[in-house]
Design an enzyme around this catalytic site. Sequence first.
Site, mmCIF file in Angstrom:
data_model
loop_
_atom_site.group_PDB
_atom_site.id
_atom_site.type_symbol
_atom_site.label_atom_id
_atom_site.label_comp_id
_atom_site.label_asym_id
_atom_site.label_seq_id
_atom_site.Cartn_x
_atom_site.Cartn_y
_atom_site.Cartn_z
ATOM 1 N N ARG A 106 9.210 6.277 51.492
ATOM 2 C CA ARG A 106 9.466 7.706 51.345
ATOM 3 C C ARG A 106 8.766 8.510 52.443
ATOM 4 O O ARG A 106 9.313 9.486 52.960
ATOM 5 C CB ARG A 106 8.994 8.192 49.970
ATOM 6 C CG ARG A 106 9.765 7.618 48.800
ATOM 7 C CD ARG A 106 9.264 8.199 47.490
ATOM 8 N NE ARG A 106 9.615 9.596 47.366
ATOM 9 C CZ ARG A 106 10.722 10.044 46.775
ATOM 10 N NH1 ARG A 106 11.602 9.188 46.266
ATOM 11 N NH2 ARG A 106 10.968 11.327 46.692
ATOM 12 N N TYR A 211 11.616 -4.730 46.933
ATOM 13 C CA TYR A 211 12.519 -4.522 48.062
ATOM 14 C C TYR A 211 11.716 -4.169 49.304
ATOM 15 O O TYR A 211 10.651 -3.544 49.229
ATOM 16 C CB TYR A 211 13.563 -3.454 47.749
ATOM 17 C CG TYR A 211 13.038 -2.127 47.286
ATOM 18 C CD1 TYR A 211 12.767 -1.105 48.191
ATOM 19 C CD2 TYR A 211 12.829 -1.878 45.927
ATOM 20 C CE1 TYR A 211 12.311 0.127 47.771
ATOM 21 C CE2 TYR A 211 12.369 -0.652 45.498
ATOM 22 C CZ TYR A 211 12.109 0.347 46.419
ATOM 23 O OH TYR A 211 11.651 1.567 45.988
ATOM 24 N N ASP A 289 15.377 17.450 42.230
ATOM 25 C CA ASP A 289 14.742 17.328 40.921
ATOM 26 C C ASP A 289 14.619 18.660 40.206
ATOM 27 O O ASP A 289 14.525 18.697 38.975
ATOM 28 C CB ASP A 289 13.354 16.706 41.069
ATOM 29 C CG ASP A 289 13.401 15.205 41.286
ATOM 30 O OD1 ASP A 289 14.486 14.616 41.119
ATOM 31 O OD2 ASP A 289 12.355 14.618 41.624
#
Length: 412
Positions: A106, A211, A289
Amino acid sequence: MSITAAVVGGGLGGLTAAAALHARGVDVHVYERGEALREQGVGMHLGPNGTRLLRRLGLGPRLAGAAVRPDALEVRAFHNGAQVAVQEMGEAWERQFRAPYLTVHRGDLHRMLAGLLPAARVHTGKELTGFREGPDGVLLEFADGSTAGADVLVGADGVHSAVRRAVAGEDAPVYSGNSALRGLVDTVDVPGLDPSRMYMFAGPTARMLCYPVSGGRQFTYVVVVPAAEGDAESWTSATDRADLDSVLAGWAPQVREVVAAAGEVRRWALYDRAPLERWSTRRTTLLGDAAHPMLPHHGQGANQAIEDGVALAICLEGADAGADGTAAALRRYESVRRPHTTRVQLGSRTGQPPGKEEKHSMANNNGNNINNAAANVNWILDNDVEANLNNNNADNNLNNVDRNNNLNNNAA
């Protein structure tokens, strides 16, 4: 007269919106409450629906260096690590969806997006305390006593959004009954896992997804486990590595490698909120969000915020700065985005699209339904919000979603 926009919140969604607006010639400024721009968290998934938009913003070369295009997702037995199922990804998915499926840290993506904006367009240390709409625009008020004006206010200030409360009122978080333990490990410390692949280990009461990120130098791990509801709706709470060790005791050797290599472990309480029936006023709207917090089971939280940001920029480009012009642009934005994100948001609660009868996702039954689960998200990964808007297909898309979901999606 050129429109002006104020984006409150310097996260992934807010920066995408600002970058897309800036690229289209809109006078945009970002107001971030923190003293510096930074993105907390670990890795994330970028579906083709997100990567195609980021490439169009010019981030293709940087993503190629920092992200990973996983070759496949392997589902493995939790107790011995034996392969149960494989979903090919990589080049096959890039051909199918016209853009790659990537995994990325991120923080790396956040820095890329910030780099698309001139420094003078980003203002830190600006905590929004209130705003007032008037005939000539919106006046923003900040905790440091300063103010700013704009034609349009965009609330990209996250799940605890002050703009959301003002637009849609108070609402309560909905707890999923699960929390996620997550963190990063160096790939050299987990030799049992190939850094070109994703892995899922599905146990009787927990599941772990691993991942690659950071160009394949690290793995992000996420362990979803039932947990009693806590006191805070938080995704950054610290926890003890002993919790991770306890949940994964007796699991496969590859899982135990991850546990042994884990440093800081964070706990993410998995909440979402009921879909809103209204996002916008005549000069104010929401994205990411702040508009539609969702559970991570489709890996779409950030992707939907990216779609929001680009869609909003398209709708505001060329809009008249007067209240009628901004209201029309925001109605168009909401009419396209709210039905789609509602469908994704509700599907993310179970890992399935709303209305589907399947009772298992690819994490269940040790991955026997992996192909069905992948097919169930094709409609998400295939979406091209920019093409839809540019081709004036918004009304058709809205009607299709209404028919499929039997939802009341009329924009307020």
